[in-house]
Design an enzyme around this catalytic site. Structure first.
Site: not given
Ligand code: ARG
Length: 342
Positions: A14, A124
């Site tokens: 990612d 997060d």
């Protein structure tokens, strides 16, 4: 003027793709990737190489293990912090230290933006953004993995076309985050709450049924902080690294829970944090002996609130500092040995 973005880089697919997107889609001339070592089980060399292959102008490996242990982890231990009574905040604790390292680089470079690789589903994103803004007020925060949803296959095709080395591994069955304080395991088949935790999800703990013969471990505390194991003085990050396999062999610190995320989603989570759970148990036991009744009552009321503040991403907040000042004031006599039977 050349445009620079500084990315919280994990070395995975990612955030590697994010480096290329920041240049292609967001128009940055320079992307600096910051890989923060908080004790995760990672191969840093290929991760750094992947960052350069993706087009980073610089990939910085920053070791913050000691700072992480002595600041976030130490304060979590003083607070006996367990979110919703069970989760020792493994990932939540690491975000402020990672974000701070990224913000420091961004400030130094006078960068236009800081970047994280979180999606819009989890906690997060909040933790990174709140910490980025606390450490670099006014900075522009970009979340490419939230702006656009890519499938894993799309990402792999994109990475291969660009010559970013993709690990040959089959699709990982879970989403994992780890650091010196433990491991978080989620997604995949775990999203079915009826599915018992498969043994292959665990790395730091064994099933209790395979536990070796019982042993005792003596933890030495000084003003609330663990400083020794069986009489051997250790720095906190070393003490945790030593205690993890000892307690993990007995299945200590295996957690299987449904957790309420900050944004309201419920999530099935597995955690393994043997040292964290053993140390919190030991610390609480010592406090039970030492604190006055009134202090103990007040502290036990505030502990879950501290955990929620951390969970919600508010490490850099006056409230957290105020709780910590109270906790520190209760610890002056929390010195002594605790015997744990594993
Ligand atoms: N749910 C946990 C938390 O919010 C862990 C998230 C860690 N991420 C992961 N990919 N497993 O702190």
């Amino acid at each position: 003027m050349s445009r620079t973005a500084v990315l919280a880089y994990s070395g995975g697919l990612d955030t590697s793709c994010a480096i290329a997107w920041l240049k292609e889609d967001y128009g940055f001339d320079q992307v600096v990737a910051v890989l923060v070592d908080v004790g995760q089980d990672a191969d840093f060399e290929p991760a750094v190489a992947r960052g350069y292959a993706a087009g980073a102008s610089d990939v910085l490996l920053v070791d913050r293990k000691r700072e992480f242990a002595n600041d976030q982890v130490a304060k979590a231990l003083l607070a006996n912090a367990l979110y919703e009574g069970r989760y020792p905040l493994v990932s939540a604790l690491s975000r402020p230290v990672i974000a701070e390292a990224v913000a420091e680089v961004a400030l130094e470079l006078d960068a236009e933006a800081v970047v994280h690789g979180c999606t819009g589903k989890g906690n997060d994103q909040l933790r990174f953004e709140l910490a980025f803004k606390a450490k670099y007020p006014g900075v522009h925060v970009i979340a490419p993995l939230r702006d656009r949803i890519w499938t894993r296959d799309e990402e792999i095709a994109f990475a291969e076309a660009l010559g970013i080395p993709v690990e040959a591994k089959a699709e990982k069955p879970y989403s994992i985050d780890d650091n010196l304080f433990g491991r978080a395991i989620e997604a995949g088949i775990l999203e079915d709450a009826w599915v018992a935790p498969p043994e292959d999800a665990f790395l730091l703990t064994s099933h209790p049924s395979t536990a070796p013969a019982p042993i005792d471990v003596v933890v030495g505390f000084e003003q609330g902080l663990p400083v020794a194991l069986d009489g051997e003085e250790l720095e906190l990050h070393e003490l945790i690294a030593t205690l993890n396999p000892l307690a993990g062999a007995y299945g200590v610190g295996r957690i299987d829970m449904i957790e309420n995320r900050a944004i309201g989603i419920k999530s099935r989570e597995l955690y393994e944090a043997p040292a964290a759970i053993a140390l919190i148990e030991a610390h609480r036991a010592l406090e039970d002996v030492v604190l006055t009744k009134a202090e103990a009552i007040a502290k036990r009321e505030l502990e879950p609130r501290w955990a929620k503040v951390l969970y919600d991403g508010l490490w850099f907040s006056p409230l957290r500092s105020a709780y910590d000042a109270f906790f520190a004031a209760t610890q002056t006599l929390v010195t002594g040995d605790v015997r744990l039977s594993l």
